[in-house]
Design an enzyme around this catalytic site. Structure first.
Site, mmCIF file in Angstrom:
data_model
loop_
_atom_site.group_PDB
_atom_site.id
_atom_site.type_symbol
_atom_site.label_atom_id
_atom_site.label_comp_id
_atom_site.label_asym_id
_atom_site.label_seq_id
_atom_site.Cartn_x
_atom_site.Cartn_y
_atom_site.Cartn_z
ATOM 1 N N THR A 149 -11.537 -16.701 -10.848
ATOM 2 C CA THR A 149 -12.885 -17.144 -11.502
ATOM 3 C C THR A 149 -13.233 -16.676 -12.635
ATOM 4 O OG1 THR A 149 -13.497 -17.120 -8.878
ATOM 5 C CG2 THR A 149 -15.210 -17.245 -10.524
ATOM 6 N N HIS A 164 -12.750 -2.216 -18.631
ATOM 7 C CA HIS A 164 -13.695 -1.672 -17.905
ATOM 8 C C HIS A 164 -13.997 -0.366 -18.466
ATOM 9 C CE1 HIS A 164 -13.396 -4.935 -15.003
ATOM 10 N NE2 HIS A 164 -12.054 -4.999 -14.875
ATOM 11 N N HIS A 221 6.949 16.729 8.976
ATOM 12 C CA HIS A 221 7.244 15.393 9.099
ATOM 13 C C HIS A 221 7.044 14.836 7.411
ATOM 14 C CE1 HIS A 221 6.814 11.194 10.197
ATOM 15 N NE2 HIS A 221 6.083 10.825 9.147
ATOM 16 N N GLU A 222 5.975 15.414 6.729
ATOM 17 C CA GLU A 222 5.819 15.261 5.231
ATOM 18 C C GLU A 222 6.874 15.763 4.443
ATOM 19 O OE1 GLU A 222 4.072 12.547 4.584
ATOM 20 O OE2 GLU A 222 2.801 12.647 6.386
ATOM 21 N N ASP A 267 6.239 4.300 9.872
ATOM 22 C CA ASP A 267 7.556 4.310 9.134
ATOM 23 C C ASP A 267 8.447 3.456 9.704
ATOM 24 O OD1 ASP A 267 6.239 6.475 7.578
ATOM 25 O OD2 ASP A 267 7.094 7.928 8.651
#
Length: 653
Positions: A222, A358, A440-441, A516
């Protein structure tokens, strides 16, 4: 509140009339036939009688100039009027004659009786009230109804397009549109034609009648159309595709005709139809009913109007859509929408240009050139709307902390806010859950650290964020369009790192790896069935398997079994490779997990202190425009909100 005299006077008069109509007069008394006979008729006090509307009799008494009260009336004065009701005129006349005959009144002296009809204003208004209310509703709908532009129901077929005057409303120029240089080159031809059509017409050339601007949401379709009108200096008619569709049959086609008639009056001009897929979807082969039939008639009228344009009318039609694949072929053919301009998400250079646009209104003391380069590197995959949101969020964050200017840390915190959401400080994990999330990370981070084709790691955190993210690892993917089998395998292994780490250190698995596994499954099926990377199936491609509109599979049942088996085999190979890697680097995973449980956030500098330099050159410092060293406090301090953030290539736990 101030009242207008022109409104007060009619209102007061109406109130008075209604009051007088509803309130009975003080000089009128209701009596019965027996009271009339015994009190007035037998005593010779009646002067005359008037029958009103054939159901009520009004009695007029002789006054003869007397004062005081009427005898036998409990003190009523001579000026009082009496009435009584009758069933029918014939029965009243018969009873009156009988009464006068009993009294011996001769015929020449009998009481005169007259007949008269009177209209009751209040009763009449009540009688016609439903009709008056219906007329009032119709008048209101005619003036204020759904036709728009003050035309009511009589203007329902009029176009709702908004006309922007080039001198006052369209201030957008091509300099305000960044990150789409190729699209601006293509659309510049429309601008040149509208500014100087004679240069083309003298050579026998005809300008394309229209252009489709297609691309993901937020990429500036636009904005580019407005900039085209602003550069050309012509009127700009803007309308949404959904505004052609109404519940009334034939309204859409009527509005299309009115839109193009208005465009011819303002020629040369630009028509912009946003979200044209609302009326431009491919027509079905069978018969359609209801709203679909109305939509097709609107599309047919649009096709007719675009074919009816002459070369001398100087009208350009631009249309925007996020779904060019669903548009009708007749709409896309040459002679209607000749140009198909694809506007994709910007690359790193385009993002830098958009940031420069911006950043202009933002109050900051940072070097805008360097800041834009760094933020562009930290935001791969961002559209123009996302970048505008980042700049606005940075200003909001600075204002929230009562800062005088917006600093670099605010922009990086804004990127983190846009990607992974707000920090959930109220969500406290139990020690067992926190340990599981940390390992886990750590599995993701260590797997990606030692895989050559994995994206460079920037940050790993076990702080809950967003809707359901208990932890996340963030990477800096480069702008890449081609991937080899080895690169895809390393990405799968990095994504499986969390699940494998849970299996190695706890001997069990949790639901945290669901995201995951979905990603890995999609990657495996894409390699086997879409990219033709499987040896057994061969170089065959069966298209996008995520196409929900496809009701039948383009392959046999046996081929489907082969695809399932090969995808499962590919994921198993990646799982074994990741397991071997993390078993070898078990000590490194433990070090990262323990430090995560202690500090909750680790950045690249912390990883280098624990594991040493990454054995592969990832050129991270070139992308960020700065050398990443452990001495840089912005990367060392994990609680600092200025740690660089980019979209996570590994989904959050």
């Amino acid at each position: 509140m101030t009242l207008n005299p022109g409104t007060v006077l009619p209102l007061a008069f109406t109130t008075y009339v209604v009051y007088k109509a509803m309130s009975p007069s003080d000089n009128i008394r209701e009596i019965t036939w027996q009271d009339f006979r015994s009190t007035f008729l037998d005593r010779g006090l009646v002067d005359r009688l008037v029958v009103l509307n054939r159901n009520r009799v009004k009695v007029f008494l002789r006054n003869d100039g007397q004062a005081g009260s009427i005898p036998g009336t409990l003190g009523q004065p001579y000026g009082t009027t009496y009435t009584f009701s009758i069933g029918s005129v014939e029965a009243f006349e018969r009873k009156l004659d009988e009464a006068q005959s009993e009294l011996g009144i001769p015929g020449s002296e009998r009481i005169p009786v007259s007949y008269r009809d009177e209209v009751n204003l209040l009763g009449t208004l009540i009688h016609f009230a439903p009709t008056l209310i219906l007329v009032g509703v119709l008048v209101f709908m005619a003036k204020k109804g759904g036709g728009g532009a003050g035309q009511g129901i009589f203007g329902v077929g009029k176009s709702k397009a908004k006309l922007f005057n080039q001198e006052t409303d369209i201030a957008v120029k091509f300099k305000d549109v960044a990150g789409m240089d190729e699209a601006k080159v293509e659309i510049m031809e429309f601008v040149k034609f509208l500014k100087n059509p004679a240069a083309y017409e003298k050579l026998g050339a005809k300008i394309p009648k229209g252009a489709i601007l297609s691309g993901p949401p937020g990429t500036g379709k636009t904005l580019l159309a407005k900039a085209t009108a602003g550069e050309a200096g012509v009127p700009f008619l803007s309308v949404s595709g959904s505004e052609f569709v109404e519940m009334f049959v034939g309204v859409g086609a009527s509005r299309v005709r009115d839109l193009f008639a208005s465009a011819k009056k303002h020629s040369p001009c630009i028509i912009f139809v946003d979200e044209i897929d609302a009326i431009g979807k491919a027509r079905g082969k069978g018969g359609q009913f209801g709203g679909n039939d109305e939509r097709e008639s609107t599309l047919n009228q649009l096709l007719v109007e675009m074919d009816g344009f002459g070369s001398s009318e100087h009208i350009v039609v631009l249309a925007g859509t996020n779904r060019p694949d669903v548009l009708d072929d007749a709409l896309m053919r040459p002679g209607r929408f000749d140009r198909h301009i694809a506007i994709d998400r910007p690359d790193i250079k385009g993002r830098n240009d958009i940031f420069q646009v911006h950043l202009r209104p933002i109050k900051t003391e940072e070097d805008l050139a360097k800041l834009g380069q760094k933020l562009a590197a930290l935001t791969p995959g961002f559209s123009g709307a996302d970048i505008h949101n980042v700049c606005n969020e940075a200003a909001l964050i600075a204002a929230r902390h009562n800062k005088e200017t917006v600093v670099e840390a605010d922009f990086e915190a804004a990127i983190e806010r846009v990607i992974v959401g707000l920090e959930k400080k109220s969500k406290v994990l139990s020690p067992e859950e926190k340990k599981t999330v940390a390992y886990h990370e750590a599995g993701h981070a260590v797997a990606g650290w030692y895989l050559e084709h994995a994206d460079p790691l920037l940050k790993v955190s076990i702080i809950p964020r967003g809707v359901g993210a208990l932890g996340y690892a963030q990477y800096l993917p480069k702008d890449q369009y081609l991937y080899s089998t080895q690169q895809l395998m390393d990405r799968m292994c990095m994504t499986l790192g969390g699940r494998v780490s849970e299996h190695i250190f706890f001997g069990t698995i949790t639901t945290g790896a669901q995201d995951d596994l979905q990603k890995v499954t999609k990657m495996a099926y894409a390699q086997v069935a879409t990219y033709g990377m499987d040896d057994e199936l061969g170089p065959l491609s069966y298209g996008n398997q995520d196409n929900k509109d496809q009701f039948t599979k383009p392959y046999s049942e046996k081929t489907g079994q082969i695809i399932d088996n090969q995808a499962r085999s590919l994921i198993g190979k990646a799982f074994r490779k990741t397991t071997d890697l993390l078993m070898e680097k078990r000590a490194d995973v433990e070090k990262v997990a323990k430090l995560l449980m202690e500090k909750e956030v680790l950045n690249r500098a912390d990883m280098e202190r624990l594991l040493g330099k990454r054995p592969f050159q990832d050129k991270l410092h070139e992308l960020l425009g700065t050398e990443v060293t452990p001495q840089d406090e912005k990367y060392i301090n994990p609680s600092d909100a200025s740690a660089p953030i980019i979209p996570p290539t590994t989904p959050a736990l």
